[in-house]
Design a protein around this motif. Structure first.
Motif, PDB file in Angstrom:
ATOM      1  N   ARG A 164      14.610  99.463  43.864  1.00  0.00           N
ATOM      2  CA  ARG A 164      15.511  99.815  42.981  1.00  0.00           C
ATOM      3  C   ARG A 164      15.048 100.932  42.156  1.00  0.00           C
ATOM      4  O   ARG A 164      15.536 101.858  41.850  1.00  0.00           O
ATOM      5  N   ALA A 165      13.565 101.073  42.060  1.00  0.00           N
ATOM      6  CA  ALA A 165      12.771 102.216  41.429  1.00  0.00           C
ATOM      7  C   ALA A 165      13.152 103.289  42.012  1.00  0.00           C
ATOM      8  O   ALA A 165      13.525 104.392  41.697  1.00  0.00           O
ATOM      9  N   ALA A 166      13.015 103.313  43.500  1.00  0.00           N
ATOM     10  CA  ALA A 166      13.160 104.690  44.307  1.00  0.00           C
ATOM     11  C   ALA A 166      14.626 105.121  44.417  1.00  0.00           C
ATOM     12  O   ALA A 166      14.837 106.426  44.400  1.00  0.00           O
ATOM     13  N   VAL A 167      15.553 103.995  44.266  1.00  0.00           N
ATOM     14  CA  VAL A 167      16.938 104.414  44.057  1.00  0.00           C
ATOM     15  C   VAL A 167      17.235 105.288  42.991  1.00  0.00           C
ATOM     16  O   VAL A 167      17.965 106.316  42.626  1.00  0.00           O
ATOM     17  N   ASP A 168      16.924 104.630  41.897  1.00  0.00           N
ATOM     18  CA  ASP A 168      17.279 104.969  40.395  1.00  0.00           C
ATOM     19  C   ASP A 168      16.654 106.321  39.875  1.00  0.00           C
ATOM     20  O   ASP A 168      17.357 107.210  39.353  1.00  0.00           O
ATOM     21  N   ASN A 169      15.346 106.595  40.359  1.00  0.00           N
ATOM     22  CA  ASN A 169      14.664 107.823  39.934  1.00  0.00           C
ATOM     23  C   ASN A 169      13.401 107.880  40.917  1.00  0.00           C
ATOM     24  O   ASN A 169      12.466 107.626  40.685  1.00  0.00           O
ATOM     25  N   LEU A 227      25.230  97.823  55.350  1.00  0.00           N
ATOM     26  CA  LEU A 227      26.093  98.998  55.141  1.00  0.00           C
ATOM     27  C   LEU A 227      26.254  99.144  53.637  1.00  0.00           C
ATOM     28  O   LEU A 227      26.153 100.032  53.227  1.00  0.00           O
ATOM     29  N   SER A 228      26.169  97.902  52.694  1.00  0.00           N
ATOM     30  CA  SER A 228      26.470  97.910  51.620  1.00  0.00           C
ATOM     31  C   SER A 228      25.188  98.260  50.823  1.00  0.00           C
ATOM     32  O   SER A 228      25.179  99.263  49.811  1.00  0.00           O
ATOM     33  N   VAL A 229      24.108  97.867  51.403  1.00  0.00           N
ATOM     34  CA  VAL A 229      22.642  98.343  50.627  1.00  0.00           C
ATOM     35  C   VAL A 229      22.656  99.711  50.871  1.00  0.00           C
ATOM     36  O   VAL A 229      22.111 100.623  50.108  1.00  0.00           O
ATOM     37  N   THR A 230      22.927 100.236  52.074  1.00  0.00           N
ATOM     38  CA  THR A 230      22.502 101.607  52.401  1.00  0.00           C
ATOM     39  C   THR A 230      23.481 102.633  51.585  1.00  0.00           C
ATOM     40  O   THR A 230      23.083 103.686  51.422  1.00  0.00           O
ATOM     41  N   MET A 231      24.888 102.302  51.563  1.00  0.00           N
ATOM     42  CA  MET A 231      25.480 103.052  50.668  1.00  0.00           C
ATOM     43  C   MET A 231      25.354 102.860  49.423  1.00  0.00           C
ATOM     44  O   MET A 231      25.678 103.634  48.592  1.00  0.00           O
ATOM     45  N   GLY A 232      25.292 101.447  48.770  1.00  0.00           N
ATOM     46  CA  GLY A 232      25.009 101.154  47.471  1.00  0.00           C
ATOM     47  C   GLY A 232      23.753 101.598  46.899  1.00  0.00           C
ATOM     48  O   GLY A 232      23.677 102.147  45.550  1.00  0.00           O
ATOM     49  N   LEU A 233      22.731 101.141  47.482  1.00  0.00           N
ATOM     50  CA  LEU A 233      21.502 101.590  47.109  1.00  0.00           C
ATOM     51  C   LEU A 233      20.871 102.772  47.270  1.00  0.00           C
ATOM     52  O   LEU A 233      20.230 103.283  46.363  1.00  0.00           O
ATOM     53  N   VAL A 258       9.635 103.198  51.558  1.00  0.00           N
ATOM     54  CA  VAL A 258      10.489 102.037  51.183  1.00  0.00           C
ATOM     55  C   VAL A 258      11.972 102.263  51.706  1.00  0.00           C
ATOM     56  O   VAL A 258      12.712 101.270  52.216  1.00  0.00           O
ATOM     57  N   PHE A 259      12.534 103.578  51.801  1.00  0.00           N
ATOM     58  CA  PHE A 259      14.024 103.911  52.332  1.00  0.00           C
ATOM     59  C   PHE A 259      13.853 103.259  53.583  1.00  0.00           C
ATOM     60  O   PHE A 259      14.767 102.658  54.363  1.00  0.00           O
ATOM     61  N   ALA A 260      12.950 103.689  54.534  1.00  0.00           N
ATOM     62  CA  ALA A 260      12.770 103.407  56.035  1.00  0.00           C
ATOM     63  C   ALA A 260      13.023 101.764  56.023  1.00  0.00           C
ATOM     64  O   ALA A 260      13.408 101.344  57.012  1.00  0.00           O
ATOM     65  N   ALA A 261      12.118 100.999  55.153  1.00  0.00           N
ATOM     66  CA  ALA A 261      12.061  99.597  55.448  1.00  0.00           C
ATOM     67  C   ALA A 261      13.303  98.987  55.008  1.00  0.00           C
ATOM     68  O   ALA A 261      13.725  98.063  55.616  1.00  0.00           O
ATOM     69  N   THR A 262      13.758  99.670  53.991  1.00  0.00           N
ATOM     70  CA  THR A 262      15.238  99.001  53.641  1.00  0.00           C
ATOM     71  C   THR A 262      16.447  99.268  54.686  1.00  0.00           C
ATOM     72  O   THR A 262      17.114  98.389  54.838  1.00  0.00           O
ATOM     73  N   PHE A 263      16.343 100.271  55.231  1.00  0.00           N
ATOM     74  CA  PHE A 263      17.278 100.808  56.104  1.00  0.00           C
ATOM     75  C   PHE A 263      17.201  99.952  57.426  1.00  0.00           C
ATOM     76  O   PHE A 263      17.958  99.249  58.146  1.00  0.00           O
ATOM     77  N   ALA A 264      15.941  99.753  57.701  1.00  0.00           N
ATOM     78  CA  ALA A 264      15.503  98.750  59.003  1.00  0.00           C
ATOM     79  C   ALA A 264      16.099  97.337  58.769  1.00  0.00           C
ATOM     80  O   ALA A 264      16.436  96.682  59.721  1.00  0.00           O
ATOM     81  N   ILE A 265      15.773  96.755  57.627  1.00  0.00           N
ATOM     82  CA  ILE A 265      16.120  95.433  57.361  1.00  0.00           C
ATOM     83  C   ILE A 265      17.621  95.328  57.255  1.00  0.00           C
ATOM     84  O   ILE A 265      18.211  94.331  57.905  1.00  0.00           O
ATOM     85  N   LEU A 302      29.874  98.316  46.136  1.00  0.00           N
ATOM     86  CA  LEU A 302      28.694  99.064  46.665  1.00  0.00           C
ATOM     87  C   LEU A 302      27.464  98.517  46.091  1.00  0.00           C
ATOM     88  O   LEU A 302      27.206  98.343  44.970  1.00  0.00           O
ATOM     89  N   GLY A 303      26.436  97.990  47.016  1.00  0.00           N
ATOM     90  CA  GLY A 303      25.275  97.701  46.595  1.00  0.00           C
ATOM     91  C   GLY A 303      25.332  95.998  46.088  1.00  0.00           C
ATOM     92  O   GLY A 303      24.366  95.467  45.595  1.00  0.00           O
ATOM     93  N   SER A 304      26.385  95.354  46.011  1.00  0.00           N
ATOM     94  CA  SER A 304      26.506  94.089  45.564  1.00  0.00           C
ATOM     95  C   SER A 304      26.461  93.115  46.577  1.00  0.00           C
ATOM     96  O   SER A 304      27.276  93.048  47.265  1.00  0.00           O
ATOM     97  N   ILE A 305      25.710  92.264  46.411  1.00  0.00           N
ATOM     98  CA  ILE A 305      25.259  91.411  47.634  1.00  0.00           C
ATOM     99  C   ILE A 305      26.400  90.041  47.581  1.00  0.00           C
ATOM    100  O   ILE A 305      26.970  89.872  48.314  1.00  0.00           O
ATOM    101  N   GLY A 306      26.519  89.743  46.196  1.00  0.00           N
ATOM    102  CA  GLY A 306      27.537  88.452  46.032  1.00  0.00           C
ATOM    103  C   GLY A 306      28.886  88.986  46.348  1.00  0.00           C
ATOM    104  O   GLY A 306      29.732  88.409  46.925  1.00  0.00           O
ATOM    105  N   GLY A 307      29.274  90.349  45.947  1.00  0.00           N
ATOM    106  CA  GLY A 307      30.591  91.029  46.196  1.00  0.00           C
ATOM    107  C   GLY A 307      30.801  91.291  47.491  1.00  0.00           C
ATOM    108  O   GLY A 307      31.916  90.740  47.951  1.00  0.00           O
ATOM    109  N   THR A 308      29.675  91.572  48.400  1.00  0.00           N
ATOM    110  CA  THR A 308      30.184  91.674  49.998  1.00  0.00           C
ATOM    111  C   THR A 308      30.194  90.258  50.343  1.00  0.00           C
ATOM    112  O   THR A 308      31.118  90.060  51.201  1.00  0.00           O
TER     113      THR A 308
END
Length: 288
Positions: free
Chosen positions: A171-176, A26-32, A190-197, A236-242
């Motif tokens: 990171r590239a797909a998210v930023d631009n 959830l952190s990845v999908t919301m943050g990244l 990339v988004f589908a793979a990230t969401f699946a993981i 959001l998006g912080s693995i260590g923070g999560t």
């Protein structure tokens, strides 16, 4: 007293690791990815039911059911993402919230119809049951196993996001995304793979958490607040923070229910408010 405190700390860490395993996606999908998926708990519930069905009806061993739950949920999430979620990426957050909440209620109704409303039992293998003596304390073997799995997953996710070509593409797909497409990066894939993981990890956490969190059709709503607290407090998006937020929430919840059972369930909300007042952006911000 010291033994009690250490026992509560250990149980809280094990509980926190479960929250981390489920919340990291959830952190990845919301943050990244910038997608508000309030149906994330459905994927965790689905992973739990996959494990239960494999163990009860196909006689799979517990450890074999864990990767099966991860794969089954990851594959199912790709179908959901491609058919439904990808149409909402450019929609407002309100549309995303309403759609995913509606999907949650539909999933709860479907699971209730198929499996009934009761809790699903699971039997752990003998080597994960009982306790062991460690540093003068009686430590639950399964809770120690959960902590180990959580740490391994954390290291794997950090390595995957920060040190691999796939992580650079994410990171590239998210930023631009426009520039990423121009560079030949398949943003949709990339988004589908990230969401699946991320969803697969939720399924893994759901399977691992049957013994501690329980498993019934109300699971996605029952623990949604916990997942959101972990993600918002961690950043959001912080693995260590999560991971840090999950451990804090787990320890505070266990300690509150042990020492102050009358108000223990509300302590995590007080902790959340205090932490967000101190760090409104989360404990650890996402690295730019």
């Amino acid at each position: 007293m010291l033994g009690i405190l250490l026992g509560v700390l250990f149980d809280g860490l094990a509980y926190g690791m479960l929250l981390f395993l489920i919340s990291i996606g959830l952190s990845v999908t919301m943050g990244l990815m910038g997608f508000v998926n309030l149906a994330h708990g459905v994927f965790a519930m689905f992973g739990g039911y996959v494990a239960v069905v494999l163990m009860q009806h196909a006689d799979w061993p517990f450890l074999a059911s864990l990767p099966a739950a991860f794969v089954a949920v990851a594959v199912a999430s790709i179908v959901v993402e491609r058919l439904l979620y990808r149409h909402l990426y450019r929609r407002s957050q309100l549309d995303q919230v309403l759609f995913t909440i509606g999907l949650t209620f539909m999933a709860i109704a479907a699971i209730t119809y198929i499996f009934g409303p009761s809790q699903q039992p699971v039997r752990l293998p003998a080597f994960l049951q009982g306790q062991m003596r460690l540093l003068g304390l009686d430590i639950g073997i399964y809770r120690l196993f959960l902590i180990g799995v959580g740490l391994l997953v954390m290291l794997g996710v950090v390595f995957g996001i920060e040190r691999t070509r796939f992580g650079a593409r994410v990171r590239a797909a998210v930023d631009n995304p426009v520039m990423a497409v121009g560079l030949g990066i398949p943003v949709g894939v990339v988004f589908a793979a990230t969401f699946a993981i991320g969803s697969g990890l939720a399924g893994l956490g759901g399977a691992l958490g049957i013994q501690i969190l329980g498993l019934d059709p109300a699971f996605p709503l029952k623990f949604l607040v916990f997942f959101l607290i972990v993600v918002s407090v961690g950043g959001l998006g912080s693995i260590g923070g999560t991971l840090l937020a999950a451990c804090i929430v787990g320890i505070c919840d266990v300690a509150g229910k042990y020492f102050l059972p009358e108000i223990g369930a509300f302590i995590i909300y007080a902790v959340m408010v205090a932490l967000l007042m101190w760090r409104p952006q989360g404990l650890l911000r996402k690295r730019a």
